[in-house]
Scaffold this motif. Structure first.
Motif, short mmCIF file in Angstrom:
data_model
loop_
_atom_site.label_atom_id
_atom_site.label_comp_id
_atom_site.label_asym_id
_atom_site.label_seq_id
_atom_site.Cartn_x
_atom_site.Cartn_y
_atom_site.Cartn_z
N LEU A 281 0.92 -1.16 0.02
CA LEU A 281 0.07 0.18 -0.07
C LEU A 281 0.96 1.26 -0.04
CD1 LEU A 281 -2.71 -1.20 2.87
CD2 LEU A 281 -3.05 -1.06 0.23
N PRO A 282 0.32 2.35 -0.39
CA PRO A 282 1.02 3.77 -0.20
C PRO A 282 1.54 4.06 1.14
CG PRO A 282 -0.91 3.66 -1.76
CD PRO A 282 -0.94 2.52 -0.98
N GLU A 283 2.23 4.94 1.24
CA GLU A 283 2.57 5.65 2.42
C GLU A 283 1.40 6.21 2.87
OE1 GLU A 283 7.12 7.19 3.26
OE2 GLU A 283 6.16 8.00 1.57
N THR A 284 1.31 6.26 4.20
CA THR A 284 0.08 6.93 4.92
C THR A 284 0.50 8.41 5.16
OG1 THR A 284 0.69 6.41 7.15
CG2 THR A 284 -0.86 5.04 6.08
N HIS A 285 1.54 8.86 5.47
CA HIS A 285 2.21 10.13 5.61
C HIS A 285 3.60 10.36 4.93
CE1 HIS A 285 -0.71 9.53 8.87
NE2 HIS A 285 -0.75 10.78 9.11
N ASN A 286 3.72 11.64 4.64
CA ASN A 286 5.00 11.72 3.75
C ASN A 286 5.89 12.97 4.26
OD1 ASN A 286 7.11 12.03 1.84
ND2 ASN A 286 6.01 12.38 0.21
N ARG A 287 6.40 12.85 5.46
CA ARG A 287 7.00 13.80 6.12
C ARG A 287 6.35 15.38 6.06
NH1 ARG A 287 13.05 14.26 3.87
NH2 ARG A 287 12.16 14.91 1.72
N TYR A 288 5.18 15.04 6.71
CA TYR A 288 4.19 16.34 6.75
C TYR A 288 4.76 17.45 7.63
CZ TYR A 288 3.12 13.82 11.28
OH TYR A 288 3.34 13.21 12.65
N LEU A 289 5.98 17.48 8.44
CA LEU A 289 6.37 18.44 9.23
C LEU A 289 7.29 19.38 8.28
CD1 LEU A 289 7.65 17.00 12.58
CD2 LEU A 289 5.45 18.06 12.12
N LEU A 290 7.59 18.84 6.98
CA LEU A 290 8.42 19.60 6.00
C LEU A 290 7.33 20.00 5.04
CD1 LEU A 290 11.46 16.94 5.69
CD2 LEU A 290 11.05 19.16 7.16
N ALA A 291 6.19 20.30 5.21
CA ALA A 291 5.35 20.67 4.05
C ALA A 291 5.66 22.08 3.95
CB ALA A 291 3.72 20.64 4.45
N SER A 292 5.52 22.59 2.53
CA SER A 292 6.37 24.13 2.48
C SER A 292 5.24 24.91 1.78
CB SER A 292 7.27 23.89 1.06
OG SER A 292 6.73 23.28 0.05
N SER A 293 3.95 24.43 1.94
CA SER A 293 2.82 25.25 1.64
C SER A 293 1.59 24.43 1.86
CB SER A 293 2.69 25.41 0.04
OG SER A 293 2.29 24.23 -0.64
N PHE A 294 0.45 25.36 1.94
CA PHE A 294 -0.85 24.66 2.64
C PHE A 294 -1.38 23.48 1.76
CE2 PHE A 294 -0.86 29.20 3.56
CZ PHE A 294 -0.61 29.02 5.00
N THR A 295 -1.17 23.53 0.27
CA THR A 295 -1.52 22.31 -0.45
C THR A 295 -0.64 21.30 -0.16
OG1 THR A 295 -0.50 23.51 -2.27
CG2 THR A 295 -2.78 23.85 -2.18
N ASP A 296 0.47 21.71 0.01
CA ASP A 296 1.63 20.57 0.24
C ASP A 296 1.24 19.77 1.44
OD1 ASP A 296 3.88 19.14 -0.65
OD2 ASP A 296 5.21 20.52 0.91
N PHE A 297 1.00 20.46 2.43
CA PHE A 297 0.35 20.11 3.73
C PHE A 297 -0.60 19.10 3.78
CE2 PHE A 297 -2.12 20.06 8.01
CZ PHE A 297 -1.31 19.70 8.59
N TRP A 298 -1.76 19.58 2.78
CA TRP A 298 -2.83 18.69 2.56
C TRP A 298 -2.27 17.38 1.65
CZ3 TRP A 298 -7.54 17.51 4.26
CH2 TRP A 298 -8.54 17.14 3.34
N ARG A 299 -1.27 17.40 1.21
CA ARG A 299 -1.15 16.12 0.20
C ARG A 299 -0.21 15.31 1.09
NH1 ARG A 299 1.00 20.62 -3.18
NH2 ARG A 299 -0.76 21.06 -4.91
N ARG A 300 0.41 15.81 2.11
CA ARG A 300 1.49 15.12 2.90
C ARG A 300 0.98 14.20 4.04
NH1 ARG A 300 7.13 16.27 2.37
NH2 ARG A 300 7.71 17.56 0.74
N ILE A 301 -0.22 14.98 4.71
CA ILE A 301 -0.70 14.46 6.06
C ILE A 301 -1.95 13.68 5.71
CG2 ILE A 301 -2.03 16.55 6.66
CD1 ILE A 301 -0.93 16.24 9.37
N ASN A 302 -1.91 12.49 6.51
CA ASN A 302 -2.87 11.42 6.28
C ASN A 302 -3.42 11.43 4.95
OD1 ASN A 302 -5.10 9.76 6.90
ND2 ASN A 302 -6.22 10.96 8.25
N ILE A 303 -2.30 11.07 4.08
CA ILE A 303 -2.58 10.63 2.44
C ILE A 303 -3.60 10.00 2.26
CG2 ILE A 303 -1.44 9.84 0.57
CD1 ILE A 303 1.18 10.52 1.83
#
Length: 848
Positions: A281-303
């Motif tokens: 299965l895909p990753e569930t989270h992708n280094r969400y603490l390193l999100a560089s924008s709000f859309t990036d945060f939405w893409r990285r946290i709880n994928i």
């Protein structure tokens, strides 16, 4: 044959092996060794619960068999293992209910009728389950299954039914059942929204050994997240009232956000375990603490959640609104997705807790996050989004810009997260008054650490995340395996007491605290408030306290709402209702005509009777034990049996304890007790006396309740407290006077007791669970002695006892029958040791 099974044949046979899930004997043994180390690590740090450790052992042993089975048997074996896991964690009856209801819902999805009718039938079935979950229809046999049943079907059924309609792939009954009854689910009410298409398509679609190894890596990553979460949870979290300066405000913001490590840790454990059975299965989270924008945060946290909302709602909405133009359609669809996210968040809470979650912070959080994501998306549409694939080499300038953007995004999310998790809007606003406090060097600590972490994390790395493990070059793969094994050994080693004691007292204490899961001092206080004030608003799924409440039956000892207490309209606020009787699962709870949890007594003591008045809260009242089983009743019986003398042939202990009473309320209980002419007044303290006294005084001021005691009124005036202040501000004002508040309370109890020719006795009764509440104990005992009490310290009364044998339940830390027996035995012995001081003739009491 052996070569084919273990992948040692030619390249063609090896490729066939990948399709068949083959694994070499050396790799097989390596995975088993790592799983053995992982099991030891789970045990050493007591990750999650004992039930999870049992489930992990079942999964790891099951893997050893599953990996050697022919492919055609593996999915069925995984299903059997999953069903066994449900029985292992729950019991056979609850397991049958879960499977039976689940089969009914799945069966409706496959009825030979139109999708529209099937959807309507599912809605009807859902309405019936809502009625059962809401207690509109009484079904006590189902109480234990709702969190797990809900986590299995509340979102997965939506995904599955959507795929049935839009995906024409053949349906396998075994795969369908395996999807809904996934092995780890029995231990995790909070479960990632696994996509059915990914569950089906990614099954053994890569090298089996590397898939298994990624599973081990992810489970280890999950454990690391959970250990970090514990450090933050135990040592860094602050109550809003404790935030008085900028450094503390920054700590509060960062710690609140980092509590999400619990969710990311659990999700890594869950998906890593699925990898052991071939589900890549895909990753569930992708280094969400390193999100560089709000859309990036939405893409990285709880994928998984993002993919679920995007696939089921966003794309259909964009298609529906396409006539409005692409940009408008995307904006409107995004806003609706975030509104639906709020609704589904409340929907999830309902199935897990059985109550409706409607908190304005929830609504505003998703509105604000949706708005900033829309703005960010519009910016990316206009100016483009920098891609990580195919871009030019990173420069110092690009690294600096990326670091600054990530740093700003991180702090914005921290602020927004603090708003989401705040108890109230006024309480959140009051936090920012801390900016007016002194600016010290400590205020640079968290920004500096976070900036350094972001800078290091933003450095470009070779390779892409979330690709097939078989595409990774052999050198990188071997280095990764070395890191995993070394990390496992290092964490196990440092968990050994003899090892971490060599690292210094502070480090050893910190590591020791991380080796078990317990409530923090803040959540312990919330749990106590939940008992007494019915404040069950544990509104955030990443809370350890939420896990405790999830296991608590909805009607657990629900006698308060049945009329146990009534409002008085004075400083005490509540009292027990006279002549109240209730039958609970733990025995009868009876209140006499005077409003005491006791047998009936006359107001005037009988001749030659030594009367003891007992003050306290719920543990003293006997919450969770029947009449005659409280430590008060047991001590009274033993005194009359073993300690009767000519001077005092009889003993009476009158129990004036009231659930939820805080130290200042005991002054009202004392006034009532003194009208019964006691020879001894015993005040029982149960921990956190300073905090409770301060909190209660702030509460009565906020409620505009008159304070009838002069010293307490003077403290309120000195603190500058008034009824217009919110709870956080009030507590912050009173905090510097906490010692004065408790000492004034104790002093009045002692003075009034001696004025009525009685002996004041202070008994310290610890809470069943060890915790940070113990930090207040030395000061509490010092104040009690200073006030003039005869002090009995029973801090070690539970020493050496298994907590499970002396408390009512995991969600209820009141002592059970066995706990009361221990208290009674110890208290009797302590009274005997001090009998010459305590059991005095009435004429001598006032002279001591």
């Amino acid at each position: 044959m052996t070569a084919m099974v273990f992948g040692k044949a030619s390249d063609a046979a090896a490729r066939k092996d990948v399709a068949q899930g083959g694994i070499g004997i050396r790799e097989y043994v390596l995975i088993l060794v790592q799983l053995g180390l992982l099991t030891l690590l789970l045990r050493q740090f007591q990750i999650e619960s004992a039930a999870f450790l049992r489930l992990a052992l079942l999964a790891f042993c099951g893997f050893a068999v599953h990996a050697l089975l022919p492919m055609r048997y593996r999915l069925a074996f995984f299903l059997a293992l999953s069903l066994a896991g449900i029985v292992l964690v729950l019991d056979i009856v609850n397991s049958l209910w879960i499977v039976g209801i689940g089969l009914g819902l799945i069966g409706i999805s496959h009825l030979p009728i139109s999708f529209r009718l099937r959807g309507l039938l599912l809605l009807c079935a859902g309405a019936l389950l809502v009625a059962l979950r809401s207690k509109w229809v009484d079904a006590p046999a189902l109480d234990a299954i709702w969190p797990i049943l809900g986590s299995m079907f509340m979102f997965r059924l939506i995904v599955y039914f959507y795929d049935l309609r839009h995906d024409k792939a053949p349906v396998s009954p075994v795969r369908t059942l395996a999807y809904f009854f996934m092995l780890p689910n029995a231990c995790f009410p909070l479960f990632p929204v696994v996509d059915y298409k990914a569950f089906r398509r990614n099954y053994y679609d890569d090298d089996a050994y590397r898939t298994y190894q990624v599973g081990v890596d992810w489970m280890l990553r999950g454990v690391v997240h959970l250990i970090l979460y514990r450090y933050v949870y135990y040592h860094l979290t602050l109550a809003p009232a404790e935030v008085t300066e900028p450094a503390q405000l920054l700590q509060y913001l960062v710690a609140n956000f980092l509590l999400y490590l619990r969710v990311s840790g659990l999700f890594h454990l869950i998906v890593g375990m699925l990898y052991l059975f071939g589900f890549r299965l895909p990753e569930t989270h992708n280094r969400y603490l390193l999100a560089s924008s709000f859309t990036d945060f939405w893409r990285r946290i709880n994928i998984y959640w993002k993919e679920f909302m995007q696939r089921i709602f966003y794309y259909p909405l964009v298609f529906r609104f396409r006539r409005m133009g692409t940009t408008r359609a995307m904006v409107l669809a995004t806003l609706l997705v975030f509104a639906l996210t709020w609704f589904l968040h409340a929907y999830q809470w309902f199935w897990l807790r059985g109550t409706v979650l409607l908190v304005w912070q929830d609504v505003l959080f998703w509105v604000i996050l949706g708005a900033v994501v829309v703005v960010n998306s519009l910016y990316e549409i206009k100016y483009g989004r920098e891609r990580s694939i195919g871009k030019s080499d990173q420069t110092w300038r690009s690294l600096g810009l990326l670091t600054l953007k990530t740093f700003a995004t991180f702090w914005f999310i921290c602020v927004l997260w603090s708003f989401w998790t705040a108890d109230s809007l006024s309480g959140w606003l009051s936090l920012w008054s801390a900016l007016g406090g002194p600016y010290t060097f400590d205020a640079l600590l968290y920004p500096a650490i976070i900036l350094a972490v972001i800078l290091v994390g933003s450095v470009e790395r070779k390779g892409l995340r979330n690709t097939r493990a078989s595409t990774q070059d052999e050198g990188s793969w071997r280095r990764g395996r070395l890191v995993t094994v070394v990390a496992l050994l290092a964490l196990i080693s440092v968990s050994v007491e003899a090892v971490h004691q060599q690292l210094g007292a502070k480090v050893a204490t910190a590591i020791h605290s991380l080796r078990s899961g317990h409530l923090s001092r803040l959540d312990t206080a919330k749990l106590e408030r939940g008992y007494y004030e019915n404040l069950l608003s544990v509104d955030r799924f990443n809370s350890q306290l939420w896990e405790v409440y999830t296991k608590k039956p909805a009607n657990w000892l629900d006698v308060q709402n049945a009329g146990l207490k009534r409002f008085t309209g004075d400083f005490a606020q509540t009292e027990l209702v006279p002549s109240f009787v209730s039958r609970t699962p733990y025995g009868t709870l009876s209140v006499n005509r005077w409003g005491m949890r006791d047998q009936d007594h006359e107001r005037t003591p009988p001749p030659n009777t030594h009367r003891i008045a007992l003050l306290g809260a719920s543990s003293v009242m006997g919450w969770g034990v029947g009449d005659g089983e409280t430590f008060e009743a047991l001590v009274e019986t033993r005194l009359n049996k073993e300690h009767a003398t000519v001077a005092a042939p009889a003993y009476e202990i009158l129990n004036f304890a009231v659930p939820g009473y805080q130290p200042p309320q005991q002054l009202m209980a004392l006034d009532k007790a003194l009208t019964f002419a006691p020879n001894v007044v015993v005040y029982v303290a149960t921990g956190r006396e300073l905090s409770r006294a301060t909190s209660y005084l702030a509460e009565v001021v906020r409620k505009k309740i008159e304070i009838p005691f002069g010293p307490l009124r003077d403290i309120v005036a000195r603190a500058g407290l008034d009824a217009s202040m919110d709870e956080t501000t009030g507590l912050r004002r009173l905090e510097p006077f906490s010692i004065d508040i408790l000492l004034a309370t104790y002093q009045r109890i002692v003075d009034q007791t001696r004025a009525h020719s009685a002996v004041p006795v202070f008994v310290f009764l610890p809470q069943v669970r060890e915790g940070s509440w113990q930090e207040e104990t030395p000061e509490t005992l010092r104040l009690a002695k200073s006030a003039g009490f005869v002090v009995i310290d029973m801090s070690d009364v539970y020493k050496g006892q298994d907590i499970a044998t002396i408390r009512l339940a995991e969600w209820d830390d009141h002592p059970n029958r066995r706990g009361h027996e221990l208290i009674a035995s110890r208290l009797y012995d302590e009274l005997q040791k001090k009998r010459e001081t305590i059991f005095l003739p009435v004429s001598r009491a006032s002279k001591n």
